[in-house]
Design a protein around this motif. Structure first.
Motif, mmCIF file in Angstrom:
data_model
loop_
_atom_site.group_PDB
_atom_site.id
_atom_site.type_symbol
_atom_site.label_atom_id
_atom_site.label_comp_id
_atom_site.label_asym_id
_atom_site.label_seq_id
_atom_site.Cartn_x
_atom_site.Cartn_y
_atom_site.Cartn_z
ATOM 1 N N VAL A 253 0.820 -1.223 0.000
ATOM 2 C CA VAL A 253 0.000 0.000 0.000
ATOM 3 C C VAL A 253 0.853 1.271 0.000
ATOM 4 N N LEU A 254 2.050 1.209 0.588
ATOM 5 C CA LEU A 254 2.881 2.415 0.604
ATOM 6 C C LEU A 254 3.420 2.761 -0.781
ATOM 7 N N GLY A 255 3.310 1.794 -1.697
ATOM 8 C CA GLY A 255 3.760 2.059 -3.067
ATOM 9 C C GLY A 255 2.621 2.433 -3.998
ATOM 10 N N ALA A 256 1.425 2.614 -3.439
ATOM 11 C CA ALA A 256 0.268 2.972 -4.281
ATOM 12 C C ALA A 256 0.400 4.421 -4.718
ATOM 13 N N THR A 257 0.403 4.656 -6.038
ATOM 14 C CA THR A 257 0.616 6.018 -6.536
ATOM 15 C C THR A 257 -0.588 6.564 -7.287
ATOM 16 N N PHE A 258 -1.533 5.732 -7.613
ATOM 17 C CA PHE A 258 -2.770 6.237 -8.213
ATOM 18 C C PHE A 258 -3.894 5.246 -7.925
ATOM 19 N N MET A 259 -5.090 5.619 -8.312
ATOM 20 C CA MET A 259 -6.287 4.823 -8.000
ATOM 21 C C MET A 259 -7.051 4.584 -9.299
ATOM 22 N N CYS A 260 -7.537 3.333 -9.476
ATOM 23 C CA CYS A 260 -8.344 3.046 -10.665
ATOM 24 C C CYS A 260 -9.729 2.578 -10.241
ATOM 25 N N LEU A 261 -10.740 3.175 -10.869
ATOM 26 C CA LEU A 261 -12.120 2.769 -10.604
ATOM 27 C C LEU A 261 -12.709 2.132 -11.855
#
Length: 863
Positions: A253-261
């Motif tokens: 999770v600390l490497g999450a850089t964007f979000m996709c829906l």
RNA sequence: GCGAGAGUGGCGAAAUUGGCAGACGCGCUGGACUUAGGAUCCAGUUCCGCAAGGAGUGGGAGUUCGAGUCUCCCCUCUCGCACCA
């Protein structure tokens, strides 16, 4: 005895006699041990095909065998009679689905009778009758009241030209199977069964079905698809909204850089509203809705997405993460939202590269420098945490636990599981199905039909719509009713139920098919259920077999049945296949369109050489179908049954062979002649069951072979369903009798032969019942039917031979054979082996290191 | 990509616990009987070799006195699921 074996006279004779004597009628009898044998019931499509013949032959052999073994056997048959083909056929032939269906049932029932299957026809169940579907409606209401059946908006396959919903099976490569036009996703209000409530239970019990093939339970497990991970909440920047994701990799999770829906995710519209991205998002959503995503393959489907204009905040790092609508995010899995970690997920990696998004490595494998990780592709393996604040240095699996603890402690998320299994959408906008028994009232909402008003009858003689949509929605007489609560005018639900609902409980209905006070009689179900042996095609591995397991749990929760699993043992039989013939000019050919010539076949239409193709499942389009009717006409039912069992073990595919069928017919004729030859001789003899020491060598051999055959056939049927080897064992017995002198003057000759012949007939009787009955009668045995003649028992003392042939090996290679008394001492065997000339040649001049003796089998001399 | 199953003569297949590989059937070859044979009966039929013998269960290694069967690696085919986060 007729001179020639003539199935055309024998088979109708015995079928009539069985019917007359109500031979296969069964009733509940608590004093006897029950056995419930079930075959998957057919859809009445027109006529029986070879797949049915094979399925029902296997079942019939087991049913008849178990009956002879003394069980009280329930062996029913019925019709899975609702479904779309009836509507299509009715439109095409300008008739009614009911008329078409009942005509087919009548015809197919006659075919099943011609095949000599031992069904209790008094228990016939037809799912399209109000007597059947009223109880399905009754159960639906129960489920609705318990919250197990509910209505919700969802996306379905929709065909515009046909104005109807299509099942997944009716979508071929993204197009409607009837009109060929593309299918699109459409949002509709639909009825669902809450099968997901049982996801964990259905999964757990997969390991408690030892009588099921692993293949099937594995497929069910995969279908249910449990993943363990965490839900994490992401706050939306400058908003009170949050987006929740499900992930199995919360260590990243600390490497999450964007979000996709998912494009249809409700947040997509909310986030993009009033931003400069609003139009681009709307266009993207429209394009995705029109696209058939299920037909796309991974290779051709490129990841793409559109920025929504909004950002969310990584709850552990505080990083701003742009929120995208992306085509690879699926609304139906997890929460429909994906936290994207491009360094450690290949899809996210590709997406990040395409749109120039940041890639942050948070796990490094041993022995790799940080700057080399996730250069050209995502790193998905194990490793040590980096760039991860307080979690740095941990093993990533250990970090998963620490991060989950942290999320839970700070209310940022929690441990969670996610299933692939989705609730069962049962609504169909079709006519020929069970009406959903609900009423729409303007004042009271959606309410169930009153129990005393059941069944909601499906109207007869309606005008079917050319396009295929449901005529119910246009039928005022059907729609208009009154609300059972307030009494004001109201409208009936016009959806019908998926036909898989009918097949999810028909096996319980067989227990008391005439019961008119309940779905089934409790006592009868308690006696017969669960099904001891279920037999059918593997194509139902997930759908029907999963739905039935689900329904059984529902009935169990409603305290209607005492068990959770409906089918104790399951046999999935293979397909019936045949080679295809094709011509370069005319495509697939029927066998009669190919003419044999010196180098194979040529096309009768153009003379081109014909290609003999692969052995494939029989199908009309491949023109490799064999019609059971022509076989029945040419050979009779017994030969067809025999071949279906002899050609391959049941779970394997069966390759159809005309010559193989001939061979089976010849085998029956061979027995017929044998019985003819000995008939007079053994007419007055009783089957021999005396002391074997009185017999001369040949008779003893025959007597022993008889008992060995009884043992072999019994265990092949009982333990393994290996009918092919059971049949070959009887063939060996027949061959022995052919090669023996049956005219020896010994006083017991007639008795021993009679024992052999009678055993042979009894052992074959479940397989070729008409043939066996006829021969049994010929021998002067009195009995209404072989079906209730006891299965023959074998004598232990007749199984073991006095002498055995042992093998002499030198260094594991066969060098000689010798005969010793059964159970001879090891030293005796060793000496015999060493005495063998050929063995001597091979050990001559060498030192014997070791001698291994296996009793009654071999002696291995190591030099 | 993931999961499951399979691979044995000319063909369908058999070998239930590691113990004679190919039972049984089809096809083929030869013979008998026959006016005739697409009937029936008898004999033969894994491959190479005249033979003695040798090779042989998709390929390669291993365990074992002994492997179609057990272990590891690889190849091929079939089926199921497939952007499952």
């Amino acid at each position: 005895m007729e001179h020639r074996y003539n199935p055309k006279t024998i088979e109708p004779k015995w079928q009539a006699r069985w019917a007359e004597n109500r031979q296969f009628k069964v009733t509940e009898d608590p004093s006897r041990k029950k056995y419930y044998l079930l075959e998957m019931f057919p859809y009445p499509s027109g006529k029986i095909h070879m797949g049915h013949v094979r399925n029902y032959t296997i079942g019939d052999v087991v049913a008849r065998y178990k009956t002879m073994k003394g069980y009280n056997v329930l062996h029913p048959m019925g019709w899975d009679a609702f479904g779309m083909p009836a509507e299509n056929a009715a439109i095409a032939n300008n008739t009614q689905p009911a008329a078409w269906t009942y005509e087919n049932i009548q015809y197919m029932k006659r075919q099943l009778k011609q095949l000599g299957f031992s069904y209790d026809w008094d228990r016939e169940v037809t799912t399209c009758t109000p007597e059947y579907y009223r109880w399905e409606q009754w159960l639906f209401i129960r489920m609705f009241q318990k919250g197990m059946a509910y209505r919700k908006e969802s996306y379905v396959n929709w065909c515009d030209p046909c104005q109807t919903v299509l099942a997944n099976e009716q979508v071929e490569a993204g197009a409607c199977w009837r009109c060929g036009k593309p299918v699109r996703q459409k949002k509709l209000s639909q009825w669902f069964f809450k099968i997901t409530d049982y996801a964990q239970d259905l999964l757990d019990f997969c390991d408690q079905l030892p009588g099921w093939p692993d293949k099937v339970t594995t497929m069910q497990k995969n279908w249910i698809g449990k993943s363990t991970g965490a839900e994490i909440h992401f706050a939306v920047e400058d908003s009170d909204q949050t987006i929740t994701v499900f992930t199995t990799r919360h260590d990243t999770v600390l490497g999450a850089t964007f979000m996709c829906l998912a494009p249809e995710h409700p947040m997509v519209e909310i986030l993009s509203r009033n931003t400069s991205q609003a139009q681009a998002i709307a266009d993207f959503q429209e394009r995705m809705a029109a696209e058939n995503r299920s037909s796309q393959t991974i290779e051709t489907y490129e990841k793409e997405g559109v920025f929504t204009g909004a950002y969310c905040i990584n709850p552990l790092t505080g990083r701003r993460m742009p929120v995208y609508a992306a085509n690879f995010a699926l609304m139906e899995y997890g929460t429909g939202a994906v936290m994207s970690v491009p360094a450690h997920d290949q899809r996210d990696f590709e997406f990040a590269q395409k749109y120039g998004l940041d890639i942050i490595v948070v796990i490094t494998p041993d022995n790799m420098a940080l700057e080399n990780v996730a250069k050209t592709e995502a790193y998905t393996g194990r490793g040590v945490m980096v760039n991860s604040l307080q979690f740095d240095g941990l093993d990533n699996i250990a970090a998963q636990e620490k991060i989950a603890d942290y999320l839970e402690a700070n209310n940022l998320g929690k441990r969670a599981v996610s299933f692939r299994l989705r609730d069962w959408g049962i609504s169909r906008q079709r006519f020929w199905g069970t009406p959903v028994p609900m009423i729409h009232c303007d004042s009271c909402g959606i309410v169930p039909v009153a129990e005393e008003d059941l069944p909601v009858i499906l109207p007869e003689n309606v005008d079917l719509l050319e396009g295929g949509g449901s005529p119910l929605s246009k039928l005022d007489a059907f729609i208009n009713t009154t609300c059972p609560i307030c009494g004001k005018p109201a409208r009936r639900e016009t959806d019908t139920m998926d036909t898989f609902v009918e097949s999810s409980w028909y096996f319980e209905r067989y227990c008391s098919p005439q019961c008119d006070s309940a779905m089934f009689d409790k006592t009868a179900v308690d006696y017969w259920m669960p099904v001891d042996q279920y037999i059918g095609g593997v194509e139902h591995a997930v759908l029907h077999l999963l739905y039935s397991r689900y329904f059984t749990r529902v009935l169990n929760d409603l305290n209607m049945v005492a068990y959770k699993e409906p089918f104790t043992r399951l046999l999935t039989q293979g397909m019936v296949c045949k080679e295809t013939l094709s011509c370069p000019e005319h495509g697939f050919l029927f066998p009669e369109e190919a003419r044999p010539e010196k180098d194979g076949y040529v096309c009768t239409k153009c003379g081109a050489p014909v290609t003999v193709g692969r052995v494939e499942k029989m199908s009309k389009s491949k023109k490799n179908v064999i019609d059971p009717n022509t076989l029945l006409d040419a050979y009779g039912a017994d030969t067809v049954r025999l071949f279906c069992l002899f050609a391959a073990p049941p779970e394997r595919d069966l390759e159809w062979s005309e010559q193989g069928v001939d061979g089976c017919f010849r085998f029956l004729n061979r027995i017929w002649r044998l019985v003819q030859d000995v008939e007079m001789k053994i007419a007055d003899a009783a089957p021999f069951d005396g002391d074997m020491t009185d017999l001369d060598e040949d008779l003893k051999k025959l007597f022993q072979k008889t008992h060995q055959t009884i043992q072999k056939v019994s265990s092949d049927i009982e333990d393994r369903f290996h009918f092919n080897t059971a049949i070959s064992a009887v063939m060996e017995l027949v061959n022995l009798m052919y090669t023996m002198d049956l005219d020896s003057g010994h006083k017991e000759t007639a008795g021993v032969i009679r024992k052999a012949v009678e055993s042979m007939i009894l052992l074959l009787s479940p397989i070729v019942p008409h043939f066996a009955e006829e021969l049994w009668e010929t021998l002067g045995n009195e009995s209404a039917s072989l079906a209730n003649t006891p299965w023959p028992a074998f004598r232990e003392d007749a199984l073991v031979a006095d002498t055995v042939t042992m093998v002499a090996q030198v260094n594991g290679k066969l060098r000689g054979k010798f005969t010793v008394d059964a159970d001879a001492d090891d030293t005796v065997a060793r000496e015999k082996a060493l005495a063998d000339d050929n063995v001597q040649r091979f050990i001559d001049g060498k030192t014997i290191k070791k001698i291994v003796v296996v009793k009654n089998k071999l002696v291995n001399i190591v030099v």
